[in-house]
Design a protein around this motif. Structure first.
Motif, PDB file in Angstrom:
ATOM      1  N   ARG A  11       0.858  -1.201  -0.164  1.00 52.70           N
ATOM      2  CA  ARG A  11       0.012  -0.116   0.167  1.00 52.70           C
ATOM      3  C   ARG A  11       0.985   1.238  -0.060  1.00 52.70           C
ATOM      4  O   ARG A  11       1.799   1.307   0.427  1.00 52.70           O
ATOM      5  N   CYS A  12       0.313   2.358  -0.582  1.00 51.49           N
ATOM      6  CA  CYS A  12       0.984   3.507  -0.574  1.00 51.49           C
ATOM      7  C   CYS A  12       1.137   4.168   0.802  1.00 51.49           C
ATOM      8  O   CYS A  12      -0.041   4.397   1.288  1.00 51.49           O
ATOM      9  N   PRO A  13       2.150   4.511   1.275  1.00 51.92           N
ATOM     10  CA  PRO A  13       2.276   5.074   2.657  1.00 51.92           C
ATOM     11  C   PRO A  13       1.580   6.278   2.856  1.00 51.92           C
ATOM     12  O   PRO A  13       1.305   6.464   3.933  1.00 51.92           O
ATOM     13  N   LEU A  14       1.345   6.951   1.902  1.00 53.47           N
ATOM     14  CA  LEU A  14       0.547   8.142   2.011  1.00 53.47           C
ATOM     15  C   LEU A  14      -0.753   8.270   2.063  1.00 53.47           C
ATOM     16  O   LEU A  14      -1.562   9.148   2.673  1.00 53.47           O
ATOM     17  N   CYS A  15      -1.575   7.362   1.016  1.00 52.52           N
ATOM     18  CA  CYS A  15      -3.018   7.608   0.763  1.00 52.52           C
ATOM     19  C   CYS A  15      -3.620   6.134   0.944  1.00 52.52           C
ATOM     20  O   CYS A  15      -4.940   5.908   1.223  1.00 52.52           O
ATOM     21  N   GLY A  16      -2.689   5.135   1.119  1.00 51.16           N
ATOM     22  CA  GLY A  16      -3.288   3.599   1.335  1.00 51.16           C
ATOM     23  C   GLY A  16      -3.814   2.923   0.216  1.00 51.16           C
ATOM     24  O   GLY A  16      -4.186   1.824   0.303  1.00 51.16           O
ATOM     25  N   LEU A  28       5.405   4.831  -3.677  1.00 52.96           N
ATOM     26  CA  LEU A  28       4.096   5.845  -3.632  1.00 52.96           C
ATOM     27  C   LEU A  28       3.205   5.308  -4.726  1.00 52.96           C
ATOM     28  O   LEU A  28       3.692   4.527  -5.783  1.00 52.96           O
ATOM     29  N   CYS A  29       2.042   5.916  -4.675  1.00 53.13           N
ATOM     30  CA  CYS A  29       1.109   5.420  -5.801  1.00 53.13           C
ATOM     31  C   CYS A  29       1.370   6.485  -6.834  1.00 53.13           C
ATOM     32  O   CYS A  29       2.058   7.527  -6.563  1.00 53.13           O
ATOM     33  N   GLU A  30       0.902   6.510  -7.986  1.00 53.48           N
ATOM     34  CA  GLU A  30       1.294   7.345  -9.082  1.00 53.48           C
ATOM     35  C   GLU A  30       0.895   8.844  -8.622  1.00 53.48           C
ATOM     36  O   GLU A  30       1.350   9.927  -8.733  1.00 53.48           O
ATOM     37  N   LYS A  31      -0.277   9.084  -7.939  1.00 58.46           N
ATOM     38  CA  LYS A  31      -0.845  10.308  -7.713  1.00 58.46           C
ATOM     39  C   LYS A  31      -0.067  10.856  -6.586  1.00 58.46           C
ATOM     40  O   LYS A  31       0.549  12.119  -6.492  1.00 58.46           O
ATOM     41  N   CYS A  32       0.373  10.312  -5.567  1.00 57.90           N
ATOM     42  CA  CYS A  32       1.025  10.700  -4.600  1.00 57.90           C
ATOM     43  C   CYS A  32       2.699  11.065  -5.119  1.00 57.90           C
ATOM     44  O   CYS A  32       3.266  12.046  -4.412  1.00 57.90           O
ATOM     45  N   ASN A  33       3.252  10.242  -6.021  1.00 53.09           N
ATOM     46  CA  ASN A  33       4.335  10.457  -6.530  1.00 53.09           C
ATOM     47  C   ASN A  33       4.362  11.913  -7.152  1.00 53.09           C
ATOM     48  O   ASN A  33       5.430  12.571  -6.900  1.00 53.09           O
TER      49      ASN A  33
HETATM   50 ZN   LIG Z   1      -0.769   7.512  -2.679  1.00 50.19          ZN
END
Ligand SMILES: [Zn+2]
Length: 213
Positions: A11-16, A28-33
């Protein structure tokens, strides 16, 4: 795909959001990256690796990791540090890992030493030994922002060397911490490692709360 990834997807550590180790911007996921790009700190070439500015969702994640027992975040944080060092420097220049510890009292109430958990994952992934070279004296908080009466304490030594001198002698050390604020902790710990025989010490953190970076 491994069974463990089906049971416990990364899971992305910032948004899950579910993410994958196969993508270039993992963890990270693409969005958070995309969002985090403006918070990224460029490597200045001085042996200090600091991935991001300490704010927003990254700050929330660090606080969850340190104070709310979300220990799964150790892996994505370790990956952030690994990726940053690989992109800017490489891991061949390190013989051993060291880390800035919490004190024993904190360890017994929290149940884990947050930077040691990250160090263990980096150790496993990069096949570099991690050693408990440093100890923190009792009565000190985790970092400068936790300490209200910092000025009274600043002149005292907060850490001491408690490792095996044979293991550090002439070694190129990567010293890990979670966040940097004034830089005093890293400076003190680095000095201790050098005094006790390290050939040189580079330092790495997830994020910096310094305003000038
Ligand atoms: Zn994310």
């Amino acid at each position: 795909m491994k069974l463990i990834d089906l049971l416990y997807p990364k899971r992305c550590p910032l948004c899950g959001e579910v993410t994958s180790e196969k993508i270039g911007y993992y963890p990270l996921c693409e969005k958070c990256n995309i969002k985090q790009k403006e918070n990224r700190i460029n490597y200045s070439g001085d042996g200090f690796f600091c991935v991001y500015k300490y704010n927003g969702k990254l700050r929330d994640a660090v606080l969850k990791y340190k104070y709310e027992g979300e220990i799964w975040l150790a892996e994505p944080f370790a990956c952030m540090i690994i990726n940053y060092i690989e992109q800017n420097y490489g891991f061949d220049s390190f013989d051993i890992l060291a880390f800035v510890p919490v004190n024993d009292k904190r360890l017994s109430t929290r149940g884990y030493d947050q930077v040691y958990e990250i160090a263990k994952i980096i150790s496993k992934k990069k096949k570099i030994r991690v050693e408990k070279f440093l100890k923190k004296k009792e009565n000190y908080g985790d970092n400068a922002v936790d300490r209200k009466d910092r000025r009274q304490r600043i002149s005292e030594d907060k850490y001491y060397f408690a490792g095996d001198k044979n293991l550090i002698y002439n070694k190129r050390v990567l010293l890990l911490d979670d966040i940097v604020t004034t830089g005093a902790t890293l400076r003190d710990c680095k000095a201790l490692l050098i005094e006790n025989g390290a050939r040189n010490v580079c330092t790495a953190v997830i994020a910096s709360g310094r305003k000038d970076l």
